[in-house]
Write an enzyme that holds these catalytic residues in place. Structure first.
Site, PDB file in Angstrom:
ATOM      1  N   GLY A  10      47.291  58.707  97.668  1.00 21.00           N
ATOM      2  CA  GLY A  10      49.020  58.316  98.281  1.00 21.00           C
ATOM      3  C   GLY A  10      49.751  58.959  96.798  1.00 21.00           C
ATOM      4  N   GLU A  12      49.886  62.622  84.851  1.00 18.88           N
ATOM      5  CA  GLU A  12      50.069  61.703  84.045  1.00 18.88           C
ATOM      6  C   GLU A  12      48.612  61.376  83.570  1.00 18.88           C
ATOM      7  OE1 GLU A  12      51.279  59.312  88.091  1.00 18.88           O
ATOM      8  OE2 GLU A  12      52.680  60.817  87.639  1.00 18.88           O
ATOM      9  N   GLU A  22      55.735  62.056  90.391  1.00 15.80           N
ATOM     10  CA  GLU A  22      55.067  63.326  91.262  1.00 15.80           C
ATOM     11  C   GLU A  22      56.050  64.501  91.749  1.00 15.80           C
ATOM     12  OE1 GLU A  22      54.431  60.034  91.354  1.00 15.80           O
ATOM     13  OE2 GLU A  22      52.296  59.668  90.646  1.00 15.80           O
ATOM     14  N   HIS A  62      45.446  53.973  97.144  1.00 18.57           N
ATOM     15  CA  HIS A  62      43.750  55.045  96.717  1.00 18.57           C
ATOM     16  C   HIS A  62      42.742  55.507  96.931  1.00 18.57           C
ATOM     17  CE1 HIS A  62      46.453  52.349  93.173  1.00 18.57           C
ATOM     18  NE2 HIS A  62      46.096  52.463  92.915  1.00 18.57           N
TER      19      HIS A  62
END
Lengths: 343, 312
Positions: free
Chosen positions: A104, A48, A79, A148
């Site tokens: 994460g 991404e 993902e 994160h």
């Protein structure tokens, strides 16, 4: 494997220069990806915001411009799609490198990683190789939020069929990444994100030790610290403090979290008799527990003290205001080394 | 031609029935999912695939493997854990693969093959081979996020994925209509900008036409297609399924429309001699008996090798 019909753009990789260049880890990784793309038409990047943008941490900066959007692919947000398509690419003979934007965010891809990527070689009796690298920025310390800042390595290390590696400095980042991309196994490549801007000397012409080996990065004969990723610099700082007091702390950079290089750890512990394992991830069922169990299996009678762990707490990663309290660092490592030495 | 089709479908039916016998008798151990009644989708769809095309199947995938050319003897051996199995007995009923036949594996995670097929199609775009990547899944899989993700991925990047949804009306053991508010599953695909059709999967001609157009679209670089093929399984979800969920009379109705019964009626109505029609079944059963007997004589995989092939 079909030969790519699409011409590879002229490689913009810098010519290898003799001697080291000083680079932050993020640039060493960029250099590693660039050299891998230039050196092998089968290498593709997918993730991404990695192409036009160059990645949120700038690790893929400039690569789509130089290698084209067929080799540096901006994927939709998803993902499972990223890792799934990397598996399909690998089956077709390519060597995809996925970027997961934050630690994460790998959880939506866990099914593909655990049930497919890790298993295909074994279930196909070795017929299917999946040379997929999944790059994941991991860990906290940058003032980000919970998902994160995670340290997910134990989930992967628990899964047979995956390799899990993590560099601790720029030279290692370059070489571990190149070796991971060259490997025929799936590799989970964990990048300690708070170290992205940590500079170090990178020599692309001098190879690092093999990517499945641990490395002694500071010698000592009184106590051993095993660490990896962002805690290696902290362990080194602690070792330097002890050196001033005449105490020899040996620091081992684990590098490969799966498989674990038992021999290097055991050789050290048999000499020092004391072991502290340090990682940022939570304690329970973490890598520290695994290293401790292996050492007591093989070197029980060499131990002068219990194996101690310095880890994050068994809680979700905290909100930013608390992360300095949560993260293990030099103080907690020193505290554990003191306790080990008191035994 | 139609007799060849009947033989192809009988090969799958006879393989599945022999597998069921071997499972009940003991040589096959573990869970097995059969596809009796769904043969026409596999035979019709695989008839349109080219050697370079990639197929990703599900745990109900034995028939798809046969239709792709995987030798039945190797399938029997695989299910019986023999060294001669297509993966030396490591994959088993739900997880075997044979890339040399374009059969890139079954999958027991519902819908997990869809994102992998996206990668196979992406490879075809990159290397210019324009291979089609076909992923087949059931109606239940339409509710998996990964399938939606894969469909959008293929649509957004214009990748040659052929999504084949075998709608056998049951999401494992529950009617699919109870698990969706929109019973037209193809609308999931059209909502994402993917050309989608709903067909009678028992009609080989419809399966062939839909697949041909989808593979042509992939080969021409026109992106993905979605085929919802209505079918029925006339056996349990797995061997041992007591099938309490089936309403009275449903199976009897399905046995009339299932593809082998349907094609048999068509052939007889066309004036094909009964003997020729019956020969298809007899020949298929003989082939499967021979293949199974040969596999049964092969040595079992050695448990001492179970730790091999974890890493390169």
């Amino acid at each position: 494997m079909s030969t790519p019909a699409v011409p590879t753009p002229p490689a913009q990789a810098d010519e290898p220069v003799a001697g080291p260049v000083r680079l932050p880890i993020a640039h060493a990784l960029n250099r590693g990806l660039r050299d891998a793309l230039a050196g092998d038409d089968r290498v593709m990047l997918i993730g991404e915001d990695i192409g036009r943008l160059g990645g949120v941490f700038r690790v893929t900066d400039g690569l789509q411009k130089d290698f084209g959007d067929l080799r540096v692919v901006d994927s939709p947000l998803g993902e499972a799609g990223i890792v799934g398509s990397a598996i399909g690419l690998a089956m077709a003979g390519y060597r995809p490198v996925c970027e997961i934007q934050f630690d994460g965010f790998v959880f939506p891809a866990m099914n593909q990683i655990i049930t497919q990527l890790a298993k295909y070689r074994h279930r196909s009796e070795g017929a299917v190789s999946l040379p997929v690298v999944i790059r994941i920025p991991v860990g906290g310390g940058i003032g980000a939020i919970e998902h994160h800042s995670e340290s997910p390595e134990a989930y992967f290390a628990h899964t047979a069929g995956l390799r899990v590696v993590s560099p601790s400095n720029a030279h290692e980042a370059y070489h571990l990444l190149r070796e991971s991309i060259a490997s025929d196994d799936p590799v989970i490549f964990l990048e300690p994100k708070r170290s992205y801007w940590l500079k170090g000397d990178v020599d692309t012409t001098v190879a690092a030790p093999a990517f499945d080996r641990a490395q002694v990065v500071h010698p000592g004969d009184d106590v051993t610290i095993v660490a990896y990723g962002a805690l290696v610099p902290a362990a080194l700082k602690a070792a330097q403090q002890y050196a001033e007091e005449g105490v020899g702390v040996e620091v081992i950079d684990l590098r490969s979290l799966s498989p674990i290089d038992d021999a290097t750890i055991l050789e050290s512990v048999r000499r020092t008799g004391r072991l502290v394992v340090a990682h940022e991830a939570s304690r329970t069922a973490g890598l520290g527990a695994e290293v401790a169990a292996r050492v007591q299996d093989e070197a029980f009678y060499s131990l002068e003290a219990p194996v101690l762990r310095v880890t994050g707490y068994d809680t979700p990663y905290p909100a930013s205001r608390l992360e300095e309290d949560w993260l293990p660092g030099v103080d907690r490592i020193v505290d554990a080394v003191d306790r080990s030495l008191e035994h | 031609m139609k007799l060849d089709d009947l033989l192809s479908m009988w090969r799958i039916r006879a393989l599945e029935e022999k597998i069921r016998d071997l499972r009940l008798e003991g040589p096959i151990v573990g869970s097995v999912h059969l596809a009796n009644g769904q043969e026409s989708v596999a035979v019709g769809a695989c008839s349109q695939l080219r050697p370079q095309d990639a197929l990703y199947a599900t745990y109900r995938g034995h028939g798809w493997a046969v239709a792709r050319g995987v030798p039945p003897r190797e399938i029997f051996a695989e299910l019986m854990g023999r060294v001669t199995g297509v993966n030396g007995g490591r994959g088993g009923s739900a997880h075997f693969s044979a890339p040399q036949h374009g059969f890139h594996g079954e999958n027991s995670i519902v819908g997990a093959g869809a994102p992998i097929a996206v990668g196979a199609a992406l490879a075809g775009k990159y290397d210019g081979s324009r291979r089609a990547a076909m992923t087949v899944f059931g109606d239940g899989a339409i509710n998996q996020g990964a399938v939606a993700e894969a469909m959008n991925f293929a649509a957004a990047l214009g990748l040659g994925v052929v999504f084949v949804c075998e709608n056998n009306r049951y999401s494992e053991l529950t009617p699919i209509d109870d698990m969706v508010a929109e019973p037209d599953l193809s609308r999931r695909a059209s909502a994402l900008g993917i050309p989608a059709v709903r067909i009678d999967g028992n009609d080989l001609a419809q399966v062939r036409t839909a697949t041909r157009l989808a593979v042509e679209a992939a080969a021409a670089g026109r992106g993905p297609s979605f085929i919802e093929a209505h079918t029925q399984r006339i056996v349990g979800h797995y061997i041992g399924d007591s099938e309490q969920y089936r309403p009275a009379g449903e199976l009897e109705r399905d046995l009339v429309v299932e593809p082998i019964a349907r094609l048999t009626r068509e052939l007889l109505a066309d004036g094909v001699p009964t003997e020729s029609v019956e020969r298809c079944e007899r020949r298929a059963r003989e082939e499967m008996e021979t293949a199974a007997a040969a596999a049964l004589r092969d040595p079992l995989a050695d448990p001492a090798t179970a730790k091999e092939h974890l890493y390169a």
